[in-house]
Design a protein around this motif. Structure first.
Motif, PDB file in Angstrom:
ATOM      1  N   THR A  50      23.997   4.061  10.219  1.00 16.21           N
ATOM      2  CA  THR A  50      25.263   3.634   9.623  1.00 16.21           C
ATOM      3  C   THR A  50      26.263   4.780   9.631  1.00 16.21           C
ATOM      4  O   THR A  50      26.016   5.829   9.026  1.00 16.21           O
ATOM      5  CB  THR A  50      25.026   3.166   8.170  1.00 16.21           C
ATOM      6  OG1 THR A  50      23.999   2.158   8.178  1.00 16.21           O
ATOM      7  CG2 THR A  50      26.291   2.610   7.559  1.00 16.21           C
TER       8      THR A  50
ATOM      9  N   THR B  91      11.509   0.888   7.303  1.00 24.86           N
ATOM     10  CA  THR B  91      12.765   0.320   7.776  1.00 24.86           C
ATOM     11  C   THR B  91      13.867   1.364   7.631  1.00 24.86           C
ATOM     12  O   THR B  91      13.895   2.117   6.653  1.00 24.86           O
ATOM     13  CB  THR B  91      13.102  -0.949   6.959  1.00 24.86           C
ATOM     14  OG1 THR B  91      12.059  -1.904   7.170  1.00 24.86           O
ATOM     15  CG2 THR B  91      14.432  -1.548   7.361  1.00 24.86           C
TER      16      THR B  91
ATOM     17  N   ASP C 100      27.221   0.112  12.382  1.00 24.98           N
ATOM     18  CA  ASP C 100      26.152  -0.088  11.400  1.00 24.98           C
ATOM     19  C   ASP C 100      25.131  -1.039  12.020  1.00 24.98           C
ATOM     20  O   ASP C 100      25.463  -2.181  12.327  1.00 24.98           O
ATOM     21  CB  ASP C 100      26.709  -0.665  10.103  1.00 24.98           C
ATOM     22  CG  ASP C 100      25.657  -0.834   9.008  1.00 24.98           C
ATOM     23  OD1 ASP C 100      24.483  -0.486   9.247  1.00 24.98           O
ATOM     24  OD2 ASP C 100      26.020  -1.307   7.926  1.00 24.98           O
ATOM     25  N   THR C 101      23.920  -0.569  12.183  1.00 23.60           N
ATOM     26  CA  THR C 101      22.879  -1.408  12.795  1.00 23.60           C
ATOM     27  C   THR C 101      22.325  -2.445  11.834  1.00 23.60           C
ATOM     28  O   THR C 101      21.644  -3.370  12.253  1.00 23.60           O
ATOM     29  CB  THR C 101      21.691  -0.553  13.273  1.00 23.60           C
ATOM     30  OG1 THR C 101      21.122   0.113  12.134  1.00 23.60           O
ATOM     31  CG2 THR C 101      22.109   0.442  14.327  1.00 23.60           C
ATOM     32  N   GLY C 102      22.587  -2.275  10.540  1.00 20.08           N
ATOM     33  CA  GLY C 102      21.866  -3.084   9.566  1.00 20.08           C
ATOM     34  C   GLY C 102      20.444  -2.569   9.511  1.00 20.08           C
ATOM     35  O   GLY C 102      20.126  -1.522  10.094  1.00 20.08           O
ATOM     36  N   GLU C 103      19.573  -3.264   8.832  1.00 21.11           N
ATOM     37  CA  GLU C 103      18.189  -2.808   8.699  1.00 21.11           C
ATOM     38  C   GLU C 103      17.435  -2.986  10.016  1.00 21.11           C
ATOM     39  O   GLU C 103      17.463  -4.066  10.609  1.00 21.11           O
ATOM     40  CB  GLU C 103      17.483  -3.569   7.580  1.00 21.11           C
ATOM     41  CG  GLU C 103      18.019  -3.220   6.209  1.00 21.11           C
ATOM     42  CD  GLU C 103      17.198  -3.829   5.086  1.00 21.11           C
ATOM     43  OE1 GLU C 103      16.245  -4.592   5.349  1.00 21.11           O
ATOM     44  OE2 GLU C 103      17.523  -3.521   3.928  1.00 21.11           O
TER      45      GLU C 103
ATOM     46  N   THR D 254      18.318   2.377   8.822  1.00 24.73           N
ATOM     47  CA  THR D 254      19.611   1.948   9.364  1.00 24.73           C
ATOM     48  C   THR D 254      20.219   3.125  10.112  1.00 24.73           C
ATOM     49  O   THR D 254      19.832   4.267   9.908  1.00 24.73           O
ATOM     50  CB  THR D 254      20.607   1.507   8.269  1.00 24.73           C
ATOM     51  OG1 THR D 254      21.105   2.666   7.583  1.00 24.73           O
ATOM     52  CG2 THR D 254      20.003   0.524   7.290  1.00 24.73           C
TER      53      THR D 254
ATOM     54  N   CYS E 152      20.972   7.058   7.399  1.00 24.87           N
ATOM     55  CA  CYS E 152      20.163   5.886   7.092  1.00 24.87           C
ATOM     56  C   CYS E 152      20.512   5.549   5.648  1.00 24.87           C
ATOM     57  O   CYS E 152      20.296   6.377   4.754  1.00 24.87           O
ATOM     58  CB  CYS E 152      18.672   6.193   7.235  1.00 24.87           C
ATOM     59  SG  CYS E 152      17.620   4.856   6.600  1.00 24.87           S
TER      60      CYS E 152
END
Length: 68
Positions: free
Chosen positions: A22, A18, A30-33, A20, A55
């Motif tokens: 950011t 996973t 920020d994409t988030g996870e 990000t 990330c």
């Protein structure tokens, strides 16, 4: 990557881990996870400039989004 202000940016995680995407400093996106195989879209900042990102899970992974 260089995009126009407000462009929709699509990120696909092709890794097993996973991640990000950011923005640092200006905190513009920020994409988030983003899990393995997942695709997310965000709007590039409206103002031109250089937007470094990391990330947050793996801070040594980084890049810069250029908005022009």
């Amino acid at each position: 990557m260089t995009v126009a202000p407000g462009t929709k940016v699509t990120v696909t995680n092709k890794d097993a881990a996973t991640h990000t995407v950011t923005a640092t400093g200006k905190n513009a996106f920020d994409t988030g996870e983003v899990k393995s195989g997942q695709t997310v879209t965000f709007d590039a900042p409206a103002g031109p400039g250089s937007y470094p990102y990391i990330c947050t899970i793996h801070p040594t992974m980084n890049g810069t989004l250029m908005v022009r």
